[in-house]
Design an enzyme around this catalytic site. Sequence first.
Site, PDB file in Angstrom:
ATOM      1  N   LEU A 128      37.548  52.907  36.513  1.00 23.72           N
ATOM      2  CA  LEU A 128      38.300  52.604  35.299  1.00 23.72           C
ATOM      3  C   LEU A 128      39.305  51.414  35.223  1.00 23.72           C
ATOM      4  O   LEU A 128      39.224  50.877  34.253  1.00 23.72           O
ATOM      5  CB  LEU A 128      38.842  53.889  34.834  1.00 23.72           C
ATOM      6  CG  LEU A 128      39.307  54.037  33.358  1.00 23.72           C
ATOM      7  CD1 LEU A 128      38.371  53.672  32.419  1.00 23.72           C
ATOM      8  CD2 LEU A 128      40.163  55.374  33.137  1.00 23.72           C
TER       9      LEU A 128
ATOM     10  N   ARG B 265      37.145  40.099  28.653  1.00 21.38           N
ATOM     11  CA  ARG B 265      35.965  39.564  27.977  1.00 21.38           C
ATOM     12  C   ARG B 265      35.754  40.117  26.454  1.00 21.38           C
ATOM     13  O   ARG B 265      34.745  39.737  25.978  1.00 21.38           O
ATOM     14  CB  ARG B 265      34.682  40.363  28.988  1.00 21.38           C
ATOM     15  CG  ARG B 265      34.559  39.977  30.349  1.00 21.38           C
ATOM     16  CD  ARG B 265      34.467  38.066  30.406  1.00 21.38           C
ATOM     17  NE  ARG B 265      34.354  37.557  31.811  1.00 21.38           N
ATOM     18  CZ  ARG B 265      34.032  36.351  31.940  1.00 21.38           C
ATOM     19  NH1 ARG B 265      33.796  35.495  30.929  1.00 21.38           N
ATOM     20  NH2 ARG B 265      34.014  35.830  33.378  1.00 21.38           N
TER      21      ARG B 265
END
Length: 299
Positions: free
Chosen positions: A188, A198
């Site tokens: 995570l 991104r």
Amino acid sequence: MATNAEQVSQLRWKKMPVLNDGFVCLVDVMGDDQSVVQAARVSYGEGTRKVSDDRGLIRYLLRHRHTTPFEMAELKFLVRVPMDCWRQWIRHRTANVNEYSTRYSLAIDAMQTTAADQWRTQAASNRQGSSGFLEPNQGASFTASETEFQAGARELYEQRIAQGVAREQARKDLPLSTYTEAYWKIDLHNLLHFLALRMDSHAQWEIREYSRTIGEQIVKPLFPIVWEAFVDYRLEGVFLSRLERGVVARLMQRLADSGRGRASEEDFLAVQDSSWIELERCRERDECRDKLRSLNLLT
């Protein structure tokens, strides 16, 4: 704190469409918000329990960049993504990857296509980015030539296969728009880092679409408290460097002295860091200006 078992059962193997023929789907997940809390309390001991509830602890961890508790949760995805986008994706070397092999199997018969109104123009100030769109009537000719080229490339590939050329060699002239598939497993902490980069507006649009899908449709329902903190402190937070703090301090003093609430471009240039003054182009100065505008301090 509730577990995410129900959300996992709803999301597992659900293919979420991205682009014209890509997808993202959750294969498996280990952990939830509680996993982060448990890992942190093993590290910090009982004292933490007295001063912070679970939500507050997660927010503290993310705010102060205590990342190891987030590594205790993992997610595994199956993704279908164009090869050129996958090149950017695979640069994140913090995941376990097993990609579809066109040495052993036939290449996926699907390619990313571009609508006439989706051809982007090159950004003037960013050599690796785009800005705006071409007129649809101009884009239509590019879409037509794209369709012709992709069909020809696929036909050539299939002719080679039919005539006995090895798959590992027959594939070499397939375009980067060809889709590939991969299993992608990541903890995570590193997933949030991937998403922060991104989902950013400076990232290429195609990979932003994949990241947005992963973040908003998978991570958010599986780790709602972590996601809330991630949005607050990383995705929509503002970080000020030492130089930028100096600019803000000087700017606020300048505004206070003149009895104004917002600064002008002239004010900003007057208080900019001394190392920027002689530079005709300065990305650091531009980024500082953008941050001040986001804070409504600069017109």
